[in-house]
Design an enzyme around this catalytic site. Structure first.
Site, PDB file in Angstrom:
ATOM      1  N   VAL A  91       0.840  -1.209   0.000  1.00 39.13           N
ATOM      2  CA  VAL A  91       0.000   0.000   0.000  1.00 39.13           C
ATOM      3  C   VAL A  91       0.876   1.260   0.000  1.00 39.13           C
ATOM      4  CG1 VAL A  91      -1.842   1.241   1.205  1.00 39.13           C
ATOM      5  CG2 VAL A  91      -1.842  -1.263   1.169  1.00 39.13           C
ATOM      6  N   LYS A 139      -6.810  -0.959  10.118  1.00 45.86           N
ATOM      7  CA  LYS A 139      -8.154  -1.280  10.634  1.00 45.86           C
ATOM      8  C   LYS A 139      -8.112  -1.972  11.991  1.00 45.86           C
ATOM      9  CE  LYS A 139      -6.874  -4.640   7.682  1.00 45.86           C
ATOM     10  NZ  LYS A 139      -6.816  -5.364   6.460  1.00 45.86           N
ATOM     11  N   VAL A 165     -11.246   0.537   5.423  1.00 47.22           N
ATOM     12  CA  VAL A 165     -12.423  -0.287   5.091  1.00 47.22           C
ATOM     13  C   VAL A 165     -12.667  -0.247   3.582  1.00 47.22           C
ATOM     14  CG1 VAL A 165     -14.892  -0.654   5.471  1.00 47.22           C
ATOM     15  CG2 VAL A 165     -13.498   0.346   7.298  1.00 47.22           C
ATOM     16  N   ILE A 212     -12.908   1.692  -2.087  1.00 46.86           N
ATOM     17  CA  ILE A 212     -14.298   2.186  -2.030  1.00 46.86           C
ATOM     18  C   ILE A 212     -14.377   3.324  -1.007  1.00 46.86           C
ATOM     19  CG2 ILE A 212     -16.699   1.570  -1.517  1.00 46.86           C
ATOM     20  CD1 ILE A 212     -15.918  -1.379  -2.039  1.00 46.86           C
ATOM     21  N   LYS A 246     -13.400  -4.079  10.230  1.00 46.07           N
ATOM     22  CA  LYS A 246     -13.953  -3.068   9.311  1.00 46.07           C
ATOM     23  C   LYS A 246     -15.378  -2.697   9.724  1.00 46.07           C
ATOM     24  CE  LYS A 246     -10.906  -4.726   5.658  1.00 46.07           C
ATOM     25  NZ  LYS A 246     -10.734  -5.743   4.628  1.00 46.07           N
TER      26      LYS A 246
HETATM   27  N1  HSE Z   1      -6.877  -8.699   3.538  1.00 44.38           N
HETATM   28  C1  HSE Z   1      -7.947  -7.808   3.195  1.00 44.38           C
HETATM   29  C2  HSE Z   1      -8.957  -8.515   2.300  1.00 44.38           C
HETATM   30  C3  HSE Z   1      -7.499  -6.592   2.459  1.00 44.38           C
HETATM   31  O1  HSE Z   1      -8.718  -9.630   1.849  1.00 44.38           O
HETATM   32  O2  HSE Z   1      -9.995  -7.927   2.057  1.00 44.38           O
HETATM   33  C4  HSE Z   1      -7.062  -5.480   3.329  1.00 44.38           C
HETATM   34  O3  HSE Z   1      -8.049  -5.020   4.154  1.00 44.38           O
END
Ligand code: HSE
Length: 434
Positions: A14, A105, A132, A136, A205
């Site tokens: 990221v 998160k 989250v 989006i 989340k």
């Molecule tokens: N590991 C998370 C997922 C992504 O598979 O949605 C990061 O929040």
């Protein structure tokens, strides 16, 4: 306004996406903010790996404190993950008057109160869009676009890894272990993917979304969570025969004096809006009292989508700095946090429809024994399938029920599972939308 200087802690997937966007879209960001956003320093223990674009080695350091104590840095972006160390860095940065962006998160869901209190105390902003739903913009939708509404329901596919695994099990009939292996190979899942598949990541989340609705953190441990680890392709096939698919849903509903907050595999009708959210995609359905239903859909993970959310937070804070807004918006976008903790409904009092798969001996009277015990607990059957002959000495008997109380289901199952005609533990899946 002079330039806005940013320091980034964590140069992994990221972090690299974030820097790449700041470099590549520099012109449009400059125009949207009104000032140049400069990446002043990037801290990571790995300063050598190729991130896929050229980077001035002078920008890199292994010491996050260089960022936290740099008086020229306005915004600190925490993308290292983990809880304790990340929290220390964020609190220290705030103490030094820096605004903070984080995608963390787990930290916000479990220690949000401490972070939000520090932001208010030191008069700095904290933004966490990437925590989250990856790319989006659900946090900003709840804080701004939907801020006129009382939110009655949120239902989300909030974990891309588990959605990918379930999609492969559904579409290709893969066993769980093989689908997990694929998700790891494709870089969706962590290795081991425990928090993705056991519901913890989606619950983190969900906790963040709930805290924005009500303006106060929720007790994370009270959010019910159940993973997808025990699902077998057989359950997915039976679900399909009843006209359903299985999705890992995070659900919250306002019940007046308490809320529902739960994450678990859920059977949803094949024409349900969530049934067509496949692969590593996320979707979040929100219902507000005036706006009605809203649906958000997109990639919930990955370098570019998550980087997009992080940069949107940097832009959001930078705009406030450029426009001389001296008091940043409170972290949860409520003027005064709700005094009382939000009580979460205990799972025993939930009312839902259920899917049961019993592993039973193929003998006369077995079905009547099962239905008798269900009847004793006021559980009414709406549909039954029993197909095929013995597999390992037993046959699957599959039932759907009408709405029943969770506590009655638990009691009935503990009696049923002790019957000698049942050869294995019963599989139970809640059904949504009955
Ligand atoms: N590991 C998370 C997922 C992504 O598979 O949605 C990061 O929040």
């Amino acid at each position: 306004m002079s330039n806005i200087n940013v320091g980034i802690i964590g140069f992994g997937t990221v972090g690299a996406g974030t820097v790449e966007i700041l470099f590549e879209n520099r012109d449009i960001i400059l125009n949207r903010v009104g000032s140049e956003i400069i990446v002043k320093k990037i801290a990571d223990l790995d300063t050598q790996s190729d991130r896929g674009f050229p980077i001035d080695p002078d920008l890199l350091t292994t010491d996050a404190m260089e960022i936290i104590h740099d008086p020229q840095i306005d915004i600190v972006v925490e993308l290292m993950g983990g809880k304790e160390k990340a929290k220390d860095y964020i609190l220290k940065a705030m103490e030094n008057g820096k605004h903070v962006v984080t995608a963390n998160k787990a930290l916000l869901a479990e220690h949000g109160e401490e972070i939000y209190r520090a932001a208010e105390q030191f008069g700095v902003g904290v933004a966490f869009e990437a925590s989250v739903g990856g790319g989006i913009p659900i946090i900003r939708a709840l804080k701004d676009g939907l801020s006129a509404n009382r939110i009655s329901t949120i239902m989300g596919i909030l974990n891309g890894t588990s959605n990918y695994i379930l999609t492969r099990m559904t579409q290709e009939g893969l066993p769980y272990s093989e689908a997990v292996k694929e998700a790891i190979e494709l870089g969706y899942a962590e290795a081991p993917p425990t928090l993705d598949v056991d519901g913890t990541d989606a619950a983190h989340k969900l906790a963040i979304l709930i805290s924005i609705i009500y303006g106060t953190p929720v007790p994370f441990d009270d959010i019910y969570r159940e993973g997808i680890e025990n699902l077998v392709p057989e359950d997915i096939r039976f679900a399909g025969q009843f006209g359903y698919c299985i999705k890992m849903l995070a659900i919250t509903r306002n019940l007046g004096d308490r809320i529902e907050a739960r994450v678990h595999p859920t059977m949803v009708s094949l024409d349900h809006i969530m049934a067509n959210v496949n692969g590593a995609y996320n979707a979040i359905y929100v219902e507000g009292d005036f706006v009605g239903p809203n649906l958000y859909y997109g990639l919930g993970a990955g370098r570019r989508p998550t980087g997009s959310a992080v940069v949107s937070d940097i832009i959001y804070l930078a705009r406030q700095l450029c426009n001389g807004i001296s008091k940043p918006m409170p972290p949860l976008a409520h003027a005064s946090p709700q005094e009382k903790e939000i009580p979460i409904q205990p799972m025993e009092t939930l009312r839902a429809a259920y899917y049961f798969r019993f592993s039973a001996n193929d003998r006369p009277g077995v079905l009547s024994k099962i239905s008798g015990i269900l009847g004793d607990h006021e559980i009414s059957i709406s549909n039954v399938i029993q197909k095929g002959r013995k597999v390992n000495g037993s046959v699957p008997v599959v039932m759907l029920t009408h709405e029943a109380r969770e506590s009655s289901v638990s009691k009935a199952l503990s009696r049923l599972d002790s019957l000698d005609v049942l050869t294995d533990k019963t599989m139970v899946i809640r059904v949504e939308g009955e």
